[in-house]
Motif scaffolding. Structure first.
Motif, PDB file in Angstrom:
ATOM      1  N   ASN A   1       0.503 -12.626   0.781  1.00  0.00           N
ATOM      2  CA  ASN A   1       0.899 -12.290   2.154  1.00  0.00           C
ATOM      3  C   ASN A   1       1.914 -13.286   2.720  1.00  0.00           C
ATOM      4  OD1 ASN A   1      -1.090 -14.309   2.207  1.00  0.00           O
ATOM      5  ND2 ASN A   1      -1.768 -13.749   4.263  1.00  0.00           N
ATOM      6  N   ARG A   2       3.014 -13.425   2.005  1.00  0.00           N
ATOM      7  CA  ARG A   2       4.133 -14.245   2.461  1.00  0.00           C
ATOM      8  C   ARG A   2       5.434 -13.552   2.083  1.00  0.00           C
ATOM      9  NH1 ARG A   2       0.578 -16.200   4.717  1.00  0.00           N
ATOM     10  NH2 ARG A   2       0.018 -18.386   5.045  1.00  0.00           N
ATOM     11  N   LYS A   3       6.518 -13.894   2.767  1.00  0.00           N
ATOM     12  CA  LYS A   3       7.818 -13.323   2.461  1.00  0.00           C
ATOM     13  C   LYS A   3       8.296 -13.799   1.094  1.00  0.00           C
ATOM     14  CE  LYS A   3       9.346 -12.877   7.269  1.00  0.00           C
ATOM     15  NZ  LYS A   3      10.362 -13.263   8.269  1.00  0.00           N
TER      16      LYS A   3
ATOM     17  N   SER B   1       5.635  -9.608   2.568  1.00  0.00           N
ATOM     18  CA  SER B   1       4.765  -9.898   1.437  1.00  0.00           C
ATOM     19  C   SER B   1       5.586 -10.160   0.181  1.00  0.00           C
ATOM     20  CB  SER B   1       3.790  -8.743   1.197  1.00  0.00           C
ATOM     21  OG  SER B   1       4.492  -7.586   0.808  1.00  0.00           O
ATOM     22  N   ASP B   2       4.921 -10.724  -0.810  1.00  0.00           N
ATOM     23  CA  ASP B   2       5.549 -11.031  -2.079  1.00  0.00           C
ATOM     24  C   ASP B   2       4.623 -10.538  -3.181  1.00  0.00           C
ATOM     25  OD1 ASP B   2       7.440 -11.995  -3.776  1.00  0.00           O
ATOM     26  OD2 ASP B   2       7.379 -14.041  -3.041  1.00  0.00           O
ATOM     27  N   TRP B   3       5.141 -10.397  -4.395  1.00  0.00           N
ATOM     28  CA  TRP B   3       4.286  -9.895  -5.462  1.00  0.00           C
ATOM     29  C   TRP B   3       4.751 -10.410  -6.810  1.00  0.00           C
ATOM     30  CZ3 TRP B   3       6.490  -6.691  -9.178  1.00  0.00           C
ATOM     31  CH2 TRP B   3       7.744  -6.166  -8.852  1.00  0.00           C
ATOM     32  N   ILE B   4       3.802 -10.395  -7.768  1.00  0.00           N
ATOM     33  CA  ILE B   4       4.054 -10.820  -9.134  1.00  0.00           C
ATOM     34  C   ILE B   4       3.476  -9.743 -10.043  1.00  0.00           C
ATOM     35  CG2 ILE B   4       3.729 -12.671 -10.836  1.00  0.00           C
ATOM     36  CD1 ILE B   4       2.515 -13.402  -7.421  1.00  0.00           C
ATOM     37  N   GLU B   5       4.163  -9.382 -11.089  1.00  0.00           N
ATOM     38  CA  GLU B   5       3.620  -8.421 -12.035  1.00  0.00           C
ATOM     39  C   GLU B   5       2.409  -9.026 -12.743  1.00  0.00           C
ATOM     40  OE1 GLU B   5       6.271  -6.740 -14.830  1.00  0.00           O
ATOM     41  OE2 GLU B   5       7.638  -5.902 -13.326  1.00  0.00           O
TER      42      GLU B   5
ATOM     43  N   PHE C   1       9.649 -14.636  -7.411  1.00  0.00           N
ATOM     44  CA  PHE C   1       8.969 -13.674  -6.568  1.00  0.00           C
ATOM     45  C   PHE C   1       9.982 -12.654  -6.059  1.00  0.00           C
ATOM     46  CE2 PHE C   1       4.851 -15.711  -4.896  1.00  0.00           C
ATOM     47  CZ  PHE C   1       4.519 -16.058  -6.188  1.00  0.00           C
ATOM     48  N   ALA C   2       9.641 -11.388  -6.177  1.00  0.00           N
ATOM     49  CA  ALA C   2      10.536 -10.323  -5.724  1.00  0.00           C
ATOM     50  C   ALA C   2       9.807  -9.507  -4.682  1.00  0.00           C
ATOM     51  CB  ALA C   2      10.956  -9.454  -6.896  1.00  0.00           C
TER      52      ALA C   2
ATOM     53  N   VAL D   1       6.640 -24.104   4.601  1.00  0.00           N
ATOM     54  CA  VAL D   1       5.933 -22.842   4.379  1.00  0.00           C
ATOM     55  C   VAL D   1       4.453 -23.037   4.715  1.00  0.00           C
ATOM     56  CG1 VAL D   1       5.302 -21.078   2.706  1.00  0.00           C
ATOM     57  CG2 VAL D   1       7.546 -22.189   2.568  1.00  0.00           C
ATOM     58  N   PRO D   2       3.903 -22.279   5.667  1.00  0.00           N
ATOM     59  CA  PRO D   2       2.494 -22.446   6.035  1.00  0.00           C
ATOM     60  C   PRO D   2       1.571 -21.889   4.951  1.00  0.00           C
ATOM     61  CG  PRO D   2       3.436 -20.577   7.197  1.00  0.00           C
ATOM     62  CD  PRO D   2       4.571 -21.239   6.477  1.00  0.00           C
TER      63      PRO D   2
END
Length: 226
Positions: free
Chosen positions: A104-106, A22-26, A15-16, A60-61
């Motif tokens: 919606n997480r770091k 927030s975090d994201w995935i292609e 995850f970048a 991690v919640p």
């Protein structure tokens, strides 16, 4: 313990996080993981494939965890079940748009990827022969994807929320009923969250013919590979 290894675990994207919260995935990376199951040509009628988000550790919640597909012309919420699984949207438009799956997480708090499990039945009745076949199908799929070398099917596991009061029984063909004992553990091997109420059905411990009867639909059924 059982071991459920899924397609492309070695290829799961790191995850970048482009934003602090927030975090994201292609989308294209996720698409390439998910399409393997769709193209798999051997029997898989007892299997299902989800895109899954799961915490890297138990601190991690997961309450309020949300997954969305975002692109230039796309903004779709993808509902997550209690185990962080979502139905993956195969979308040419999202692929062409190079969309992103946002969480919606770091960054670094979660893992993502394709997640294959055994299909649950709404009537709660599972023929022992079907569960054996389901486990064999999952094992064959994992071997096809390069995982589970040297493993064999030992059984399956039914998972429920921690405070659920459901029961799981084995009904032998001759009429004898065996109650499966619940214990606390992870829904799937390797999960950081280990507080689910789980029932393990080991094939060798009970007669070959019969039925597993559940009083309510489990969150998931995992293969026990040893």
């Amino acid at each position: 313990m059982f071991k459920l290894l899924l397609l492309c675990l070695a290829l799961l994207p790191a995850f970048a996080g482009a934003q602090e919260d927030s975090d994201w995935i292609e989308y294209r990376d996720a698409y390439r993981q998910m399409i393997w199951f769709e193209k798999y040509g051997k029997p898989k009628q007892f299997l299902q494939n989800h895109f899954r988000i799961r915490p890297r550790d138990k601190s991690v919640p997961t309450d309020g965890l949300r997954l969305t597909l975002n692109g230039k012309a796309t903004h779709v919420a993808l509902p997550l079940d209690a185990l962080g699984r979502a139905v993956f949207p195969f979308s040419k438009a999202a692929y062409d748009d190079n969309a992103e799956l946002a969480v919606n997480r770091k960054a670094g708090q979660l893992k993502s990827g394709a997640w294959v499990s055994i299909v649950t039945r709404p009537d709660g009745v599972y023929a022992a022969a079907d569960l054996r076949t389901a486990c064999d199908q999952l094992l064959a799929y994992l071997r096809y994807s390069g995982e589970a070398a040297g493993k064999s099917c030992a059984g399956v596991q039914f998972s429920y929320p921690k405070n659920d009061v459901s029961q799981v029984q084995f009904h032998a063909a001759g009429g004898a009923v065996t109650m499966l004992a619940p214990k606390e553990g992870p829904a799937f091997s390797g999960d950081a969250v280990t507080t689910f109420r789980v029932f393990v059905y080991r094939f060798a411990a009970l007669p070959e013919t019969g039925q597993v009867v559940t009083s309510s639909t489990p969150l998931a059924i995992a293969a026990l590979l040893e």
